[in-house]
Write an enzyme that holds these catalytic residues in place. Structure first.
Site, PDB file in Angstrom:
ATOM      1  N   ASP A 208       0.845  -1.198   0.000  1.00 27.61           N
ATOM      2  CA  ASP A 208       0.000   0.000   0.000  1.00 27.61           C
ATOM      3  C   ASP A 208       0.875   1.240   0.000  1.00 27.61           C
ATOM      4  O   ASP A 208       2.099   1.158   0.083  1.00 27.61           O
ATOM      5  CB  ASP A 208      -0.911   0.000   1.232  1.00 27.61           C
ATOM      6  CG  ASP A 208      -0.099  -0.055   2.517  1.00 27.61           C
ATOM      7  OD1 ASP A 208       0.339   1.017   2.978  1.00 27.61           O
ATOM      8  OD2 ASP A 208       0.117  -1.158   3.063  1.00 27.61           O
ATOM      9  N   ASP A 210       0.673   3.582   2.412  1.00 28.11           N
ATOM     10  CA  ASP A 210       0.481   4.128   3.745  1.00 28.11           C
ATOM     11  C   ASP A 210      -0.694   5.115   3.680  1.00 28.11           C
ATOM     12  O   ASP A 210      -1.692   4.814   3.014  1.00 28.11           O
ATOM     13  CB  ASP A 210       1.776   4.764   4.263  1.00 28.11           C
ATOM     14  CG  ASP A 210       1.827   4.829   5.788  1.00 28.11           C
ATOM     15  OD1 ASP A 210       1.574   3.787   6.432  1.00 28.11           O
ATOM     16  OD2 ASP A 210       2.110   5.895   6.326  1.00 28.11           O
TER      17      ASP A 210
END
Length: 291
Positions: A208, A210
């Protein structure tokens, strides 16, 4: 390569293609109970040991992973080259979910973990200026690219305590610091591996962005798990390719990190602590029989 090839990673690595003579081995450690039994076997002629960092079924939170017991247990099994494989978030647009980063630097923001094998009664200070083995790291890059994985050669890993993900303000701050990826598990693991004189490399699998990215919003655990499952297949491919290209020698002196590190004079060392250090630091603490 002399010694055993070790992997500390997640559930996606339980089934390693081509691993023969596989069995789960329980290793006792004076530093506590390791995360789990250790899967041992032979991969392409190379002895291998795999330890699930969080335990089978993911029973350990990042803070409670018994890092000292894990590193000690791997050393007791004869592991000399240890590769950490873990999930992470990215602070860089060009380091996208599904990519792998071979980490070469860390910023340790953890605060609730035991970070050294040494202490009162036997003090030691190892260098962490360059916290990973450059030769093993280079082998990881080559093996991953050979397996068709997008590999980033080098990156700074921000180790956070967790278990919650970052606030947006924290994520923006870490990005401003120049960090490349963020995770919860590589510290103090990397510090302990250096104290144990292991050749250590860290492969961070991006799941991802973050929470800094304006187009991706906050971390969505469901999205993380979907990406993590895909990364698990890539991680297995990396391990198989790496077993065929492990470095035969190290130019950085990882295996001699303790040569000048122990500060406590022999007559002042705590016998109980010294006994616990038999696997980790026996090379420098236990006198050799001249015969």
């Amino acid at each position: 390569m002399d010694g055993r090839f070790g992997i500390i990673g997640g559930s996606g690595l339980y089934d390693i293609p081509g691993l023969s003579d596989a069995s789960w081995t329980t290793v006792e450690s004076p530093w506590g109970v390791p995360s789990d039994a250790i899967l041992t076997g032979t991969l392409d002629g190379v002895p291998l040991a795999f330890l699930p960092r969080h335990g089978r079924g993911h029973v350990h939170a990042p803070t409670t992973v018994p890092d000292r017991a894990n590193i000690d247990a791997m050393k007791r099994l004869g592991v000399t080259h240890l590769v950490s494989i873990s999930a992470c978030g990215s602070f860089r647009e060009d380091m996208a979910p599904g990519d792998f980063v071979v980490v070469d630097q860390f910023i340790d923001r953890t605060f609730a973990r035991e970070k050294s094998f040494f202490g009162t009664g036997c003090v030691a200070h190892v260098s962490l200026a360059d916290p990973v083995c450059p030769d093993l790291s280079a082998a990881c890059v080559t093996a991953g690219r050979g397996a068709g994985i997008t590999m980033h050669d080098g990156g700074t890993y921000l180790a956070m305590e967790g278990p919650q993900f970052s606030t947006r303000a924290e994520s923006l701050m870490y990005r401003a610091w120049g960090c490349d990826v963020i995770g919860m598990t590589n510290m103090p693991e990397a510090k302990l591996a250096r104290e144990a004189e292991l050749h250590y490399a860290s492969v961070a699998m991006i799941t991802d962005y973050d929470s800094w990215h304006p187009d991706h919003g906050a971390v969505d655990v469901a999205d993380v798990i979907r990406t993590l499952q895909g990364n698990g297949t890539k991680a297995r491919d990396l391990v198989v390719a790496l077993a065929r290209s492990l470095p035969r020698r190290c130019t950085a002196g990882c295996a001699t990190a303790l040569t000048h590190a122990v500060m406590t004079s022999p007559d002042q060392r705590d016998p109980a602590l010294t006994a616990k250090l038999d696997a980790v630091a026996g090379r420098v603490l236990i006198p050799k029989d001249p015969t």
